[in-house]
Design a protein around this motif. Structure first.
Motif, PDB file in Angstrom:
ATOM      1  N   ALA A 105       0.840  -1.201   0.000  1.00  0.00           N
ATOM      2  CA  ALA A 105       0.000   0.000   0.000  1.00  0.00           C
ATOM      3  C   ALA A 105       0.874   1.249   0.000  1.00  0.00           C
ATOM      4  CB  ALA A 105      -0.917  -0.008   1.211  1.00  0.00           C
ATOM      5  N   CYS A 106       1.926   1.231   0.824  1.00  0.00           N
ATOM      6  CA  CYS A 106       2.836   2.381   0.875  1.00  0.00           C
ATOM      7  C   CYS A 106       3.428   2.643  -0.499  1.00  0.00           C
ATOM      8  CB  CYS A 106       3.962   2.131   1.869  1.00  0.00           C
ATOM      9  SG  CYS A 106       3.422   2.307   3.554  1.00  0.00           S
ATOM     10  N   PHE A 107       3.828   1.570  -1.170  1.00  0.00           N
ATOM     11  CA  PHE A 107       4.440   1.748  -2.483  1.00  0.00           C
ATOM     12  C   PHE A 107       3.466   2.312  -3.502  1.00  0.00           C
ATOM     13  CE2 PHE A 107       8.148  -0.411  -1.093  1.00  0.00           C
ATOM     14  CZ  PHE A 107       9.117   0.123  -1.897  1.00  0.00           C
ATOM     15  N   VAL A 108       2.242   1.812  -3.465  1.00  0.00           N
ATOM     16  CA  VAL A 108       1.233   2.321  -4.412  1.00  0.00           C
ATOM     17  C   VAL A 108       1.011   3.808  -4.173  1.00  0.00           C
ATOM     18  CG1 VAL A 108      -1.176   2.189  -5.104  1.00  0.00           C
ATOM     19  CG2 VAL A 108       0.131   0.101  -4.727  1.00  0.00           C
ATOM     20  N   ILE A 109       0.873   4.194  -2.917  1.00  0.00           N
ATOM     21  CA  ILE A 109       0.629   5.600  -2.595  1.00  0.00           C
ATOM     22  C   ILE A 109       1.817   6.449  -3.032  1.00  0.00           C
ATOM     23  CG2 ILE A 109       0.441   7.208  -0.665  1.00  0.00           C
ATOM     24  CD1 ILE A 109      -1.267   5.040   0.725  1.00  0.00           C
ATOM     25  N   LEU A 110       3.011   5.976  -2.708  1.00  0.00           N
ATOM     26  CA  LEU A 110       4.223   6.719  -3.047  1.00  0.00           C
ATOM     27  C   LEU A 110       4.350   6.880  -4.564  1.00  0.00           C
ATOM     28  CD1 LEU A 110       6.606   7.878  -1.440  1.00  0.00           C
ATOM     29  CD2 LEU A 110       7.901   5.859  -2.122  1.00  0.00           C
ATOM     30  N   PHE A 111       4.076   5.797  -5.284  1.00  0.00           N
ATOM     31  CA  PHE A 111       4.220   5.857  -6.738  1.00  0.00           C
ATOM     32  C   PHE A 111       3.194   6.777  -7.373  1.00  0.00           C
ATOM     33  CE2 PHE A 111       7.575   2.970  -7.571  1.00  0.00           C
ATOM     34  CZ  PHE A 111       7.936   3.295  -8.863  1.00  0.00           C
ATOM     35  N   ASN A 112       1.991   6.750  -6.827  1.00  0.00           N
ATOM     36  CA  ASN A 112       0.984   7.669  -7.362  1.00  0.00           C
ATOM     37  C   ASN A 112       1.394   9.115  -7.140  1.00  0.00           C
ATOM     38  OD1 ASN A 112      -0.847   5.962  -8.573  1.00  0.00           O
ATOM     39  ND2 ASN A 112      -1.850   5.483  -6.652  1.00  0.00           N
ATOM     40  N   LEU A 113       2.006   9.385  -5.998  1.00  0.00           N
ATOM     41  CA  LEU A 113       2.490  10.745  -5.737  1.00  0.00           C
ATOM     42  C   LEU A 113       3.583  11.123  -6.743  1.00  0.00           C
ATOM     43  CD1 LEU A 113       2.655  13.304  -4.055  1.00  0.00           C
ATOM     44  CD2 LEU A 113       4.207  12.129  -2.518  1.00  0.00           C
ATOM     45  N   LEU A 114       4.541  10.191  -6.918  1.00  0.00           N
ATOM     46  CA  LEU A 114       5.627  10.456  -7.866  1.00  0.00           C
ATOM     47  C   LEU A 114       5.077  10.706  -9.266  1.00  0.00           C
ATOM     48  CD1 LEU A 114       8.406   7.908  -6.857  1.00  0.00           C
ATOM     49  CD2 LEU A 114       8.394  10.392  -6.594  1.00  0.00           C
ATOM     50  N   VAL A 115       4.097   9.900  -9.649  1.00  0.00           N
ATOM     51  CA  VAL A 115       3.505  10.040 -10.981  1.00  0.00           C
ATOM     52  C   VAL A 115       2.859  11.413 -11.134  1.00  0.00           C
ATOM     53  CG1 VAL A 115       1.532   9.283 -12.340  1.00  0.00           C
ATOM     54  CG2 VAL A 115       3.192   7.624 -11.534  1.00  0.00           C
TER      55      VAL A 115
END
Lengths: 307, 541
Positions: free
Chosen positions: A283-293
């Motif tokens: 979940a952390c990775f998904v959230i982080l990646f969406n932010l980066l995107v």
């Protein structure tokens, strides 16, 4: 900008809280427990185990205890890998999975992007059709079919590459798993790039660039591709999540000690803390990646800047 | 101007353009001869589909990939038609430049104005980026962009349509071109902006001396700026000559038809005893902008305290530029938007009525939109589109009766009822607008709000639609609220006119009062910019 990032990170806390809560109670609904073996343990042993791991306490109390430890970034001991804590397990496996996923993502972006642009520039010509046919194959053939074929071909018959193992991340060990993992993503990226690139090449501002005699590099890369890459960037978030979680099959086939196998083992063995740990990490990775995107998107498109 | 001394800079000889399509070859341009001399302005006039744009696109090597060309385009004694891109790129963007119809999309949204202006100078002039940026600033000043130092770092979305077109003009001048091709550069702009852009082009041409090829469908513009005119129809030049000659002694029937296509005539007033059908009292519409979390909301008054009353059979023309709130007012009157104030229809207050309560009234108050392409569902037949409203408002009718009514409506708008089984994409823009009108008329409404119904149409088609609307009004005693930025059409159709600017009424009065004796400066400016035919006659007389 900084305010925006901080706001997004703070906004992630309630999301994570919800994810933790829902998955905590979901896994508890599943019948059985971590110590239910085929040959039942003695009642006294069972009682002691439950006591050590607080499993004898009311469920809401266990939930509060778990929340407390997660807040300290302590995911607790593993019920199945008795000698390890979840943190120790992840410390070893997570970097491997991240390396595997990111390499595959980069490969998919570069190869898929180039294929997509080439197809768009030769729209409705043989090159376009063959690239798109290959892309369709790439999406439809599952990676548990691709992986053994590639292993057989390059590993067993030709003997160029090792058939499995991570070997501390040596290049030759990476090639097969990364390529196998990237193939479907290459296909998706190629399709997305082709579609948006065709649209971009037809747009009025690209016509302007052509009318003003700019070089083909400037027309294609500077003016058409920057706009055309935006849908691909939007796709990166879900793609990264898919690569991280979709590595289960690849890691199993190639015998790579990544995080993927813990999904399966944790769930089958009712290893509550392990399942929870993987859920939170992903979940952390998904959230982080969406932010980066979103940040990358803003960098590319001035119309969506966050000031 | 003595044309013998002038040198011909660009000549197109026997140019043919074909497009290969799935349904066969389309001969878009069929042997066109056009030339332009240094310092001269040549207009190419024609309706949409006449091939005027494709002629110049072909000359610039910008045709779609299915387009094929034959013939010659001579620049400096050399045929540039069909040159490979590498060689052509030495000429286009440097010696021959182009500005386009769509100022909103012709610039790349992802780069700053300065960067885009600099690109052709770096590529053609061999300037460094820094030198090119400096020159870009001079160009922005040349085309009168306000605050050029700030705007050079702005992105296209931060500028208005008129400003973007100025940037395009600046870009076209960057490398000191010999020929500037302007493809309908003012069609998408408001009339006052159009007048400014035309003045700017004329002024720059005088100072820099390049030749201008001006593609347009608007004869008002031609009369104002062109030295010579080519009239094109279905891919051929049917007539060419000096502007004065074309306008005073048109030889070809098509030219005469174009000249006659300016909407004319007046609406007969209704007697004062006619009852009032619609009354609006202090109608206001507000939009909240930027109302984010923890952010004070900013309120835009799109319509600000507007009152009017309309008798049965009257037409009120609402005139204004884009953003003046005229369309919003039209929607507020129909209670399609939440609005303050009071609207009374047939003695019944309709403001504040719920959607369900409005439904019974909707039959009597209808709306026709500007876009004849987007406002008809592409997946329904014309018959279905027209009779759909009947299913809601006259549920007692059976399928056969609805079909009959649809046929009657089609006949009323002069379309063949046999066409009702076809789909909208098979019709031209003018026909689609007729279908949209038929869809309204089938319900036999009393009030029709027409939101720019003729703006997307060619002048000759426009004239037909205007006449159709006038006939329908006479036959059914319809009341129109006619929203338009086109003063010529408004003058031909309205009893009274209301001029709007920034949500407020600037001036209101009868057609004659507004057009013959405008009081406010803004109305005068609008009328001055509108290139109305009669008024130009008076100027030249």
């Amino acid at each position: 900008m900084l305010r925006y990032v901080l706001g997004r990170l703070l906004g992630a806390i309630p999301t994570l809280f919800l994810i933790v809560t829902i998955s905590f109670f979901l896994i508890r609904i599943a019948p059985g427990g971590p110590f239910d073996l085929e040959r039942p343990l003695e009642a006294k042993v069972m009682e002691n185990l439950n006591k050590i791991y607080h499993l004898n306490e009311p469920l809401w109390n266990q939930y509060l205890l778990y929340l407390q430890s997660v807040a300290r970034l302590d995911f607790g001991p593993s019920f199945y890998f008795r000698d390890f804590t979840i943190n120790e397990l992840f410390a070893e496996s997570l970097p491997i999975s991240i390396q595997l996923g990111l390499s595959a993502l980069c490969l998919a972006l570069i190869v898929g992007g180039i294929l997509g642009v080439s197809a768009a520039l030769r729209q409705n010509k043989p090159a376009d059709y063959s690239i798109m046919a290959a892309a369709t194959l790439g999406v439809t053939i599952p990676n548990f079919v691709v992986a053994p074929i590639l292993t057989l071909l390059l590993g067993v018959w030709l003997g160029w590459l090792p058939v499995g193992g991570w070997n501390g991340g040596a290049f030759v060990n990476r090639v097969l798993p990364v390529v196998t993992l990237a193939l479907p993503q290459i296909a998706v990226v190629a399709r997305l790039t082709r579609g948006s690139m065709i649209e971009a090449l037809r747009s009025n501002h690209v016509r302007t660039a052509r009318a003003y005699g700019l070089t083909s590099y400037m027309i294609v890369v500077v003016h058409a591709l920057r706009g055309a890459i935006l849908p691909v960037v939007s796709y990166l978030g879900p793609a990264a999540a898919a690569l991280l979680t979709g590595s289960v099959v690849i890691e199993t086939i190639f015998g790579i000690p990544g995080i993927g196998r813990y999904f399966v083992q944790g769930a089958l063995n009712r290893d509550y803390t392990l399942v929870m740990g993987t859920v939170v990490v992903v979940a952390c990775f998904v959230i982080l990646f969406n932010l980066l995107v979103d940040l990358l998107y803003a960098l590319l498109d001035p119309r969506v800047r966050y000031d | 101007m003595t044309s013998e001394t002038k040198k011909t800079v660009l000549s197109i000889k026997d140019l043919k353009v074909d497009f290969e399509t799935a349904t066969g070859t389309i001969n878009a341009v069929q042997g066109v001869d056009i030339h332009v001399q240094a310092g001269e302005t040549v207009a190419i006039v024609g309706e949409s589909g006449s091939g005027k744009s494709q002629t110049m696109m072909a000359a610039m090597g910008l045709l779609a990939s299915n387009g094929h060309t034959r013939g010659e385009v001579i620049y400096e004694g050399r045929n540039i038609l069909g040159l490979p891109a590498g060689k052509l790129n030495k000429i286009r963007g440097a010696k021959i430049t182009m500005i386009f119809q769509e100022p909103m999309t012709s610039l790349d949204p992802l780069y700053t104005i300065g960067r885009q202006l600099a690109e052709p100078m770096v590529v053609h002039g061999g300037l460094s980026w820094k030198a090119a940026k400096a020159k870009a600033l001079d160009l922005l000043k040349l085309v009168n962009i306000p605050e050029p130092e700030r705007k050079i770092n702005a992105y296209p979305y931060e500028m208005s349509g008129g400003q973007r077109q100025r940037v395009m003009i600046a870009m076209s001048l960057a490398n000191d071109p010999d020929v500037l091709i302007a493809d309908e550069p003012t069609t998408a702009l408001d009339v006052t902006t159009q007048a400014q852009i035309l003045d700017l082009l004329a002024d720059l041409q005088k100072r820099l001396g390049m030749a201008v090829i001006f593609i347009t469908h608007d004869l008002g513009i031609v009369r104002r700026i062109a030295d010579r005119v080519y009239v094109m129809k279905t891919g051929e030049v049917v007539e060419s000559g000096e502007t004065g000659q074309i306008f005073n002694q048109p030889a070809h029937a098509y030219t005469r038809m174009l000249l006659d296509a300016e909407p004319t005539g007046h609406k007969l007033p209704v007697p004062d005893s006619t009852p009032v059908l619609l009354e609006a009292q202090k109608v206001s519409v507000e939009f909240e902008l930027d109302s984010g979390f923890l952010k004070p909301s900013h309120v835009l008054r799109a319509v600000d305290n507007i009152s009017f009353s309309l008798r049965k059979g009257q037409t009120l023309g609402i005139v204004g530029e884009s953003g003046s709130g005229k369309s919003t007012l039209g929607r507020a009157v129909l209670n399609l938007l939440p609005a303050g104030g009071r609207v009374v229809f047939h003695g019944q207050q309709i403001t504040g009525k719920s959607r369900a309560e409005m439904r019974a009234l909707r039959k009597d108050m209808q709306l026709i939109f500007q876009d004849p392409f987007g406002s008809l569902s592409p997946r329904m037949t014309v018959g279905q589109i027209i009779s759909e409203g009947l299913m809601v408002h006259e549920p007692a009718l059976n399928g056969r009766q609805r079909d009959e009514r649809a046929c009657q409506a089609l006949e009323e708008v002069s379309l063949d009822p046999a066409m009702r089984n076809r789909y909208p994409h098979e019709f031209s823009g003018g026909q689609r607008q007729r279908i949209a009108i038929a869809r309204t008329m089938v319900l036999k409404p009393e009030l029709v709000v027409l939101d720019e119904p003729t703006s997307a149409l060619d002048r000759t088609i426009q004239k037909q639609v205007v006449e159709l609307l006038r006939d329908l009004q006479k036959a059914h005693g319809l009341t129109y609220l006619f929203i338009s930025h086109d003063l010529a059409v408004v003058r031909a159709l309205s009893d009274t006119v209301m001029v709007m600017q920034r949500g407020k009424v600037v001036e209101a009065g009868t057609v004659d009062a507004i057009f013959e004796a405008p009081k406010s400066d803004y109305t005068k400016e609008l009328i001055g910019a509108a290139l109305l035919p009669q008024q130009q006659m008076m100027e030249t007389a």
